[in-house]
Design a protein around this motif. Structure first.
Motif, PDB file in Angstrom:
ATOM      1  N   GLY A 186       0.773  -1.234   0.000  1.00  0.00           N
ATOM      2  CA  GLY A 186       0.000   0.000   0.000  1.00  0.00           C
ATOM      3  C   GLY A 186       0.804   1.283   0.000  1.00  0.00           C
ATOM      4  N   LYS A 187       1.658   1.486   1.006  1.00  0.00           N
ATOM      5  CA  LYS A 187       2.371   2.751   1.145  1.00  0.00           C
ATOM      6  C   LYS A 187       3.406   2.970   0.051  1.00  0.00           C
ATOM      7  N   PHE A 188       3.849   1.884  -0.571  1.00  0.00           N
ATOM      8  CA  PHE A 188       4.943   1.992  -1.532  1.00  0.00           C
ATOM      9  C   PHE A 188       4.461   2.208  -2.973  1.00  0.00           C
ATOM     10  N   ARG A 189       3.180   1.967  -3.249  1.00  0.00           N
ATOM     11  CA  ARG A 189       2.720   1.906  -4.636  1.00  0.00           C
ATOM     12  C   ARG A 189       2.969   3.194  -5.421  1.00  0.00           C
ATOM     13  N   THR A 190       2.865   4.342  -4.741  1.00  0.00           N
ATOM     14  CA  THR A 190       3.032   5.616  -5.442  1.00  0.00           C
ATOM     15  C   THR A 190       4.477   6.100  -5.475  1.00  0.00           C
ATOM     16  N   THR A 191       5.379   5.385  -4.837  1.00  0.00           N
ATOM     17  CA  THR A 191       6.781   5.825  -4.765  1.00  0.00           C
ATOM     18  C   THR A 191       7.506   5.524  -6.066  1.00  0.00           C
ATOM     19  N   LYS A 192       8.083   6.565  -6.666  1.00  0.00           N
ATOM     20  CA  LYS A 192       8.773   6.385  -7.949  1.00  0.00           C
ATOM     21  C   LYS A 192      10.277   6.235  -7.772  1.00  0.00           C
ATOM     22  N   TYR A 193      10.843   7.028  -6.868  1.00  0.00           N
ATOM     23  CA  TYR A 193      12.296   7.018  -6.720  1.00  0.00           C
ATOM     24  C   TYR A 193      12.700   6.744  -5.273  1.00  0.00           C
ATOM     25  N   VAL A 194      13.835   6.096  -5.130  1.00  0.00           N
ATOM     26  CA  VAL A 194      14.514   5.947  -3.849  1.00  0.00           C
ATOM     27  C   VAL A 194      15.778   6.800  -3.922  1.00  0.00           C
TER      28      VAL A 194
END
Length: 259
Positions: free
Chosen positions: A126-134
């Motif tokens: 859930g929390k990671f789905r919108t994350t594009k970059y690290v």
């Protein structure tokens, strides 16, 4: 000989008066307040601050310094905290590490090993789905590269003057001159910070950049007839690291916000 004694007493009176002016919370307090103000957080502008960026996650980077003065103050998490603050100010949605709990350890392992399968599995949550970059911020260099000091000790000159004049006046004059001491010291540091932008789903590096800055720290002091005065100032390591993070985020904001 009498004139010498009078001059010595007058000089002592001036020194005591100077002490009363500088140590009662007046000018000394003003100098201290000015030095403290220079150490406060200084925000910087971001050219695309009004443009919403992609969602990012900041991982603790590497600190490649063996100097105790640096490593005792800074670890990877401290620098990542600065980066989260500045990326948020630059209008990047930041997935904060503290909200991830025990999953954070899995994330660090996946990206440190460059394991795309583990990354894809994590970023379906859930929390990671919108994350594009690290993003990672690494200190590649942190060391003092130069230092210098100089000073004056009036004891030898006071002994010579006392011997030359002789008598009670010579003793008094030698004591006054011998009480004069002054010194100053300065140290210059170089700290280098690298940022890396990593694709969240593939663990591939998208972009990187590197910045170095120097920092000078110094102190000086004087003493005369028992009256002493000292000042210390210059940029701190905290400030320098924060400036480097800000410089890195400025480049990320200007060059990679729309990528």
């Amino acid at each position: 000989m009498r004139k010498v004694g009078v001059s010595v007493l007058a000089l002592a009176a001036v020194a005591v008066a100077g002490c009363q002016q500088t140590t009662g919370g007046g000018s000394s307090a003003a100098v201290a307040q000015q030095a403290a103000a220079q150490q406060m957080y200084q925000p910087v502008g971001y050219v695309n601050q009004n443009v919403r960026g992609v969602a990012v996650l900041v991982l603790p980077g590497d600190v490649r310094s063996s100097h105790a003065s640096f490593t005792q103050r800074f670890g990877p998490n401290n620098i990542a905290d600065y980066a989260e603050l500045e990326l948020g100010r630059a209008n990047f949605p930041v997935l904060e590490r503290r909200d991830l709990g025990p999953v954070m350890q899995e994330v660090e392992i996946a990206y440190n090993l460059g394991d795309p399968n583990a990354a894809r599995r994590l970023f379906q949550l859930g929390k990671f789905r919108t994350t594009k970059y690290v993003l990672k911020f690494d200190v590649l260099r942190a060391e003092p590269v130069a230092q210098a000091s100089q000073g004056f000790d009036g004891r030898a000159m006071g002994n010579l003057l006392g011997a030359a004049i002789g008598g009670r006046g010579g003793y008094a004059a030698g004591t006054v001159v011998g009480s004069a001491q002054a010194g100053e010291a300065a140290q210059v540091w170089i700290v280098g910070l690298r940022y890396r932008i990593i694709d969240a789903s593939t663990t591939e590096q998208v972009a990187t950049g590197y910045f170095e800055q120097t920092m000078q720290q110094g102190a000086q002091g004087t003493s005369f007839l028992g009256v002493s005065q000292s000042t210390a100032g210059g940029q701190t390591l905290d400030q320098l690291v924060q400036r480097l993070v800000q410089q890195s985020v400025q480049e990320i904001d200007a060059r990679y916000k729309g990528v």
